[in-house]
Design a protein around this motif. Structure first.
Motif, PDB file in Angstrom:
ATOM      1  N   MET A  57       0.846  -1.178   0.000  1.00 17.96           N
ATOM      2  CA  MET A  57       0.000   0.000   0.000  1.00 17.96           C
ATOM      3  C   MET A  57       0.887   1.235   0.000  1.00 17.96           C
ATOM      4  SD  MET A  57      -2.975   1.101   2.698  1.00 17.96           S
ATOM      5  CE  MET A  57      -2.032   1.029   4.188  1.00 17.96           C
ATOM      6  N   MET A  58       0.609   2.177  -0.899  1.00 18.14           N
ATOM      7  CA  MET A  58       1.394   3.400  -0.908  1.00 18.14           C
ATOM      8  C   MET A  58       0.898   4.336   0.182  1.00 18.14           C
ATOM      9  SD  MET A  58       0.144   5.591  -4.158  1.00 18.14           S
ATOM     10  CE  MET A  58      -1.408   6.451  -4.140  1.00 18.14           C
ATOM     11  N   CYS A  59       1.775   5.189   0.650  1.00 16.14           N
ATOM     12  CA  CYS A  59       1.430   6.126   1.711  1.00 16.14           C
ATOM     13  C   CYS A  59       0.263   7.000   1.258  1.00 16.14           C
ATOM     14  CB  CYS A  59       2.637   7.000   2.039  1.00 16.14           C
ATOM     15  SG  CYS A  59       2.328   8.100   3.407  1.00 16.14           S
ATOM     16  N   GLY A  60      -0.800   7.024   2.054  1.00  9.93           N
ATOM     17  CA  GLY A  60      -1.967   7.833   1.730  1.00  9.93           C
ATOM     18  C   GLY A  60      -2.983   7.134   0.853  1.00  9.93           C
ATOM     19  N   GLY A  61      -2.591   6.028   0.214  1.00  6.52           N
ATOM     20  CA  GLY A  61      -3.520   5.302  -0.639  1.00  6.52           C
ATOM     21  C   GLY A  61      -4.332   4.311   0.171  1.00  6.52           C
ATOM     22  N   THR A  62      -5.318   3.706  -0.469  1.00  9.03           N
ATOM     23  CA  THR A  62      -6.106   2.690   0.217  1.00  9.03           C
ATOM     24  C   THR A  62      -5.468   1.325   0.018  1.00  9.03           C
ATOM     25  OG1 THR A  62      -7.537   2.390  -1.709  1.00  9.03           O
ATOM     26  CG2 THR A  62      -8.282   3.957  -0.033  1.00  9.03           C
TER      27      THR A  62
ATOM     28  N   SER B 118      -5.858  -3.052  -0.067  1.00  6.74           N
ATOM     29  CA  SER B 118      -6.702  -3.935  -0.860  1.00  6.74           C
ATOM     30  C   SER B 118      -8.015  -4.166  -0.115  1.00  6.74           C
ATOM     31  CB  SER B 118      -5.989  -5.255  -1.127  1.00  6.74           C
ATOM     32  OG  SER B 118      -5.633  -5.854   0.098  1.00  6.74           O
TER      33      SER B 118
ATOM     34  N   THR C  19     -12.056  -1.388   2.749  1.00  6.99           N
ATOM     35  CA  THR C  19     -10.668  -1.041   2.532  1.00  6.99           C
ATOM     36  C   THR C  19     -10.384   0.119   3.483  1.00  6.99           C
ATOM     37  OG1 THR C  19      -8.969  -0.483   0.898  1.00  6.99           O
ATOM     38  CG2 THR C  19     -11.125   0.544   0.598  1.00  6.99           C
TER      39      THR C  19
ATOM     40  N   GLN D  27      -7.576   3.537   4.681  1.00  9.75           N
ATOM     41  CA  GLN D  27      -6.566   4.513   4.280  1.00  9.75           C
ATOM     42  C   GLN D  27      -6.040   5.157   5.553  1.00  9.75           C
ATOM     43  OE1 GLN D  27      -8.231   8.160   2.805  1.00  9.75           O
ATOM     44  NE2 GLN D  27      -6.490   8.542   1.459  1.00  9.75           N
TER      45      GLN D  27
ATOM     46  N   GLU E  57     -14.417   1.620  -2.767  1.00  7.47           N
ATOM     47  CA  GLU E  57     -13.189   2.333  -3.067  1.00  7.47           C
ATOM     48  C   GLU E  57     -13.262   3.734  -2.486  1.00  7.47           C
ATOM     49  OE1 GLU E  57     -13.177   1.973  -7.305  1.00  7.47           O
ATOM     50  OE2 GLU E  57     -14.902   3.258  -7.545  1.00  7.47           O
ATOM     51  N   TYR E  58     -12.177   4.467  -2.616  1.00  8.31           N
ATOM     52  CA  TYR E  58     -12.100   5.817  -2.073  1.00  8.31           C
ATOM     53  C   TYR E  58     -13.202   6.700  -2.664  1.00  8.31           C
ATOM     54  CZ  TYR E  58     -10.457  10.404  -0.814  1.00  8.31           C
ATOM     55  OH  TYR E  58     -10.394  11.671  -0.296  1.00  8.31           O
TER      56      TYR E  58
END
Length: 98
Positions: free
Chosen positions: A1-6, A8, A44, A46, A96-97
């Motif tokens: 997971m990337m920083c700030g992203g959601t 899985s 998910t 974040q 999702e976001y």
């Protein structure tokens, strides 16, 4: 997971259901209706200043809603806040976001 992203999407857990239960009244107020069924299906998350949870919730029949719930950091009082809600979702709609 990337920083700030959601992360899985995962199947809902007992903890996620507890989060849904705690914001059910706020969701009903925002939607202007009462839900007989309010069952978390998937989610998910974040990491922000706390954690945003994006949760798919079954609300009866074929209907689902998506919730964005913010879990505040302990030093800011902790707690949960219903930040946003999407209506008219189906079981197939990805969580999702938003």
């Amino acid at each position: 997971m990337m920083c700030g992203g959601t992360g899985s999407v995962s199947a809902a857990t007992k903890e996620i259901q507890k989060i849904c239960d705690s914001v059910k009244a706020a969701a009903e107020e925002k939607a202007g209706k009462t839900y007989e069924v309010f069952t978390a299906k998937s989610y998910t998350s974040q990491v922000v200043a706390g954690t945003n949870y994006f949760i798919k919730v079954h609300v009866g029949g074929e209907d689902h809603v998506h919730l964005r719930v913010w879990k505040k950091l302990p030093h800011t009082g902790g707690g949960l806040e219903l930040s946003n809600m999407q209506h008219s979702k189906t079981h197939e709609d990805p969580v999702e976001y938003f």
